[in-house]
Design a protein around this motif. Sequence first.
Motif, short mmCIF file in Angstrom:
data_model
loop_
_atom_site.label_atom_id
_atom_site.label_comp_id
_atom_site.label_asym_id
_atom_site.label_seq_id
_atom_site.Cartn_x
_atom_site.Cartn_y
_atom_site.Cartn_z
N TYR A 114 0.84 -1.20 0.00
CA TYR A 114 0.00 0.00 0.00
C TYR A 114 0.88 1.26 0.00
CZ TYR A 114 -3.17 3.59 1.69
OH TYR A 114 -3.87 4.76 1.83
N ARG A 115 1.90 1.28 0.88
CA ARG A 115 2.79 2.45 0.94
C ARG A 115 3.55 2.64 -0.37
NH1 ARG A 115 3.46 0.50 6.14
NH2 ARG A 115 5.44 -0.50 5.68
N LEU A 116 3.84 1.55 -1.08
CA LEU A 116 4.55 1.63 -2.36
C LEU A 116 3.61 1.95 -3.53
CD1 LEU A 116 6.99 -1.41 -2.00
CD2 LEU A 116 7.58 1.04 -1.90
N GLY A 117 2.31 2.04 -3.25
CA GLY A 117 1.34 2.36 -4.30
C GLY A 117 1.03 1.20 -5.24
N LYS A 118 1.22 -0.01 -4.76
CA LYS A 118 0.96 -1.20 -5.59
C LYS A 118 -0.51 -1.59 -5.56
CE LYS A 118 5.31 -1.66 -6.47
NZ LYS A 118 5.82 -1.42 -7.80
N ARG A 119 -0.97 -2.14 -6.66
CA ARG A 119 -2.31 -2.73 -6.70
C ARG A 119 -2.24 -4.00 -5.85
NH1 ARG A 119 -6.94 -2.59 -9.14
NH2 ARG A 119 -8.05 -4.49 -9.75
N ILE A 120 -3.26 -4.22 -5.00
CA ILE A 120 -3.26 -5.36 -4.09
C ILE A 120 -4.47 -6.23 -4.40
CG2 ILE A 120 -3.23 -6.11 -1.69
CD1 ILE A 120 -2.12 -3.25 -1.01
N VAL A 121 -4.19 -7.44 -4.87
CA VAL A 121 -5.22 -8.38 -5.30
C VAL A 121 -5.21 -9.58 -4.36
CG1 VAL A 121 -5.90 -9.96 -7.16
CG2 VAL A 121 -5.01 -7.68 -7.72
N GLY A 122 -6.34 -9.88 -3.75
CA GLY A 122 -6.47 -11.08 -2.93
C GLY A 122 -7.07 -12.20 -3.75
#
Length: 181
Positions: free
Chosen positions: A112-120
């Motif tokens: 999140y801090r790196l601005g990445k898309r996070i997919v579960g």
Amino acid sequence: MIGNASSGELIRDEGELQMAIRRHVFISHHHADDETVSKLTGLMHAKSYEIRNSSIRAKPANQARIDKGLISERVIRRLLRMKMRWASTVVVIIGKETASRPWVNWEIETAYRLGKRIVGVYERGGTENDVPEAFKSYGDTLVSWNSASIMDAIEGRADPMEKPDGQQLAPRPGARKGCAA
């Protein structure tokens, strides 16, 4: 193409040659789920996607060094951040012990801090109770074990929040939406 994506190798699909689509991802998972990581990359490969996973899958000797405290948490965090920066998307394998894993929560917070898309992605047998707290706060999309849903989520074409069976979850107030990959 999105983020760190490129064309990959030529593969044969039903007798035809076609170009595999390559995606650079970091797969966050409990180390006991290494086999599931292999299954995920295999599932995607069968659909002409080449997943380049930059996460760490500790060999038994290295895991023993980590367990004995011979490798500091500071070093592990630095290595994980370097590997995460290379990826366009962080995929979180949601399994039966995922919610209780401090490293998985740290990886989600760092993504999140790196601005990445996070997919579960729920592994087979995963439940809503297995979703880590950090994912509930920072996750972009959550999908069942289905190749089309997983690739749509990784590519940013869809942002569903699903139950393990593929049905929609109730919307979360204040949920993060549409992080660019």
